[in-house]
Design an enzyme around this catalytic site. Structure first.
Site, mmCIF file in Angstrom:
data_model
loop_
_atom_site.group_PDB
_atom_site.id
_atom_site.type_symbol
_atom_site.label_atom_id
_atom_site.label_comp_id
_atom_site.label_asym_id
_atom_site.label_seq_id
_atom_site.Cartn_x
_atom_site.Cartn_y
_atom_site.Cartn_z
ATOM 1 N N CYS A 155 -9.554 -9.624 5.204
ATOM 2 C CA CYS A 155 -9.587 -8.189 5.494
ATOM 3 C C CYS A 155 -11.047 -7.828 5.780
ATOM 4 O O CYS A 155 -11.786 -8.684 6.283
ATOM 5 C CB CYS A 155 -8.989 -7.362 4.358
ATOM 6 N N PHE A 156 -11.481 -6.612 5.513
ATOM 7 C CA PHE A 156 -12.850 -6.250 5.883
ATOM 8 C C PHE A 156 -13.890 -6.868 4.954
ATOM 9 O O PHE A 156 -14.838 -7.513 5.399
ATOM 10 C CB PHE A 156 -13.032 -4.735 5.924
#
Length: 379
Positions: free
Chosen positions: A98-99
């Site tokens: 994810c980020f």
């Protein structure tokens, strides 16, 4: 691969093995840039992410997490887990991210485990990977000598590089999806700046094992801007200070090369191919060809001040005449007239003037065939 989570410095191994990554960020994040080889399989869509972000800002993390679980529950959750499970079945080595390697990837990992599938995640997520990839470009640019492949427009520099089998080559035009000139737009969009840099870093990591002997990585002599893509500063400085292989071809050969690339092998030429097609496909190709002619006219207008008013009018008249010949007679050869004038009036003076100002060191000068023999003599 073990189920131990992956660190950014292991990305080279993933790239070498063509292991795909599952990017569980929202589509809007993915569209701005991703890790090469990633597929977007979001845990939240753009609207859900925006709602959670608003709650996080106003009410804090606990309320945001609660809303996220409410939004992605029931059938929505089942569908997203099913998409991840299907992807892992097709790509058993896949890795999550994810980020920041935080809640979204951990939640995705846990939900998938509940469904009977375990996969590792990328520690630090996209942010850590991005920092690692940028660092690879910086370090490579400082330590690694390059050979710049130069020569006037139409000399076949890109085809020369792509024909060097077994040699370390970085194809900047392929990465940027642009030919690096006023007329150089591809018929597909350019990547984002972030995607360009990430893919350049990937090429650098994969290139290292090919560098041996006297041969240095060969890179086409591009401007700082390739279309709207900007070269990383340290990489561009290294490229511009590198010794040059100068490909020198006579004007008729260069005109033919440009004609092949920009007319014959474009939608213009493809629309006249004899292969049987349905009427709808023919209409689509013809429309694409007319769009390309329109884009060439726009490109010519963009450089008319540098070209000069009278010469710009002359080249434009030849371009419009060639378009009419295409429309009325399915004739393409007239395009060579405006191409030749554009080379003589615009590209040659600009290119040669730039090289004179830079005082480049020329390792070799000759035709594409001669330059290829020279490169192979270095291996």
């Amino acid at each position: 691969m073990s189920l131990k989570n992956i660190k950014p410095d292991q990305l080279k191994n993933l790239f070498q093995q063509n292991i795909p990554l599952m990017d569980v960020r929202a589509p809007v994040e993915f569209s701005q840039g991703s890790i090469p080889g990633a597929v977007n399989l979001p845990v939240m869509n753009d609207d859900e992410r925006a709602q959670v972000g608003t709650v996080y800002k106003n009410q804090g993390n606990e309320a945001a997490v609660k809303l996220g679980h409410e939004l992605v529950s029931g059938l929505v959750k089942e569908q997203r887990v099913a998409a991840w499970k299907s992807f892992v079945q097709a790509h058993p080595e896949a890795v999550f991210y994810c980020f920041r390697g935080g809640q979204r990837s951990r939640i995705s990992q846990a939900w998938l485990k509940e469904a009977g599938v375990e996969r590792p995640l990328l520690v630090g997520g996209f942010k850590a990977a991005r920092n690692y990839l940028i660092k690879q470009i910086e370090e490579f640019s400082v330590r690694q000598e390059l050979i710049s492949v130069s020569g006037p427009t139409g000399s076949g520099k890109t085809h020369f590089l792509r024909g060097l089998k077994g040699c370390p080559v970085i194809d900047l035009e392929a990465l940027a999806r642009h030919r690096g000139s006023a007329f150089g737009n591809w018929e597909v969009p350019q990547p984002t700046q972030v995607d360009y840099e990430n893919n350049l870093a990937r090429e650098i990591l994969l290139l290292e094992d090919k560098i041996h002997g006297k041969i240095k990585p060969l890179v086409e002599d591009e401007s700082r801007l390739i279309g709207r893509i900007s070269q990383p500063a340290t990489f561009f400085i290294r490229l511009r200070s590198s010794p040059v292989i100068w490909i020198d071809e006579p004007l008729p050969v260069r005109v033919d090369n440009v004609f092949d690339d920009y007319i014959l092998n474009s939608s213009i030429g493809k629309s006249l191919e004899a292969a049987p097609r349905c009427a709808e496909e023919n209409d689509i190709l013809r429309a694409q060809a007319l769009q390309l002619f329109a884009r060439y006219r726009q490109s010519l207008l963009a450089i008319q001040r540098k070209l000069g008013g009278l010469r710009a009018q002359e080249v434009m008249a030849d371009l419009e005449k060639a378009e009419l010949a295409y429309l009325n007679h399915a004739e393409l050869s007239g395009n060579k007239v405006w191409i030749e004038k554009l080379l003589q009036y615009y590209y040659d003076p600009m290119y040669l003037g730039s090289l004179e100002r830079r005082h480049v060191t020329v390792l070799f000068k000759g035709t594409r065939f001669e330059a290829e023999k020279f490169v192979h003599s270095l291996t």
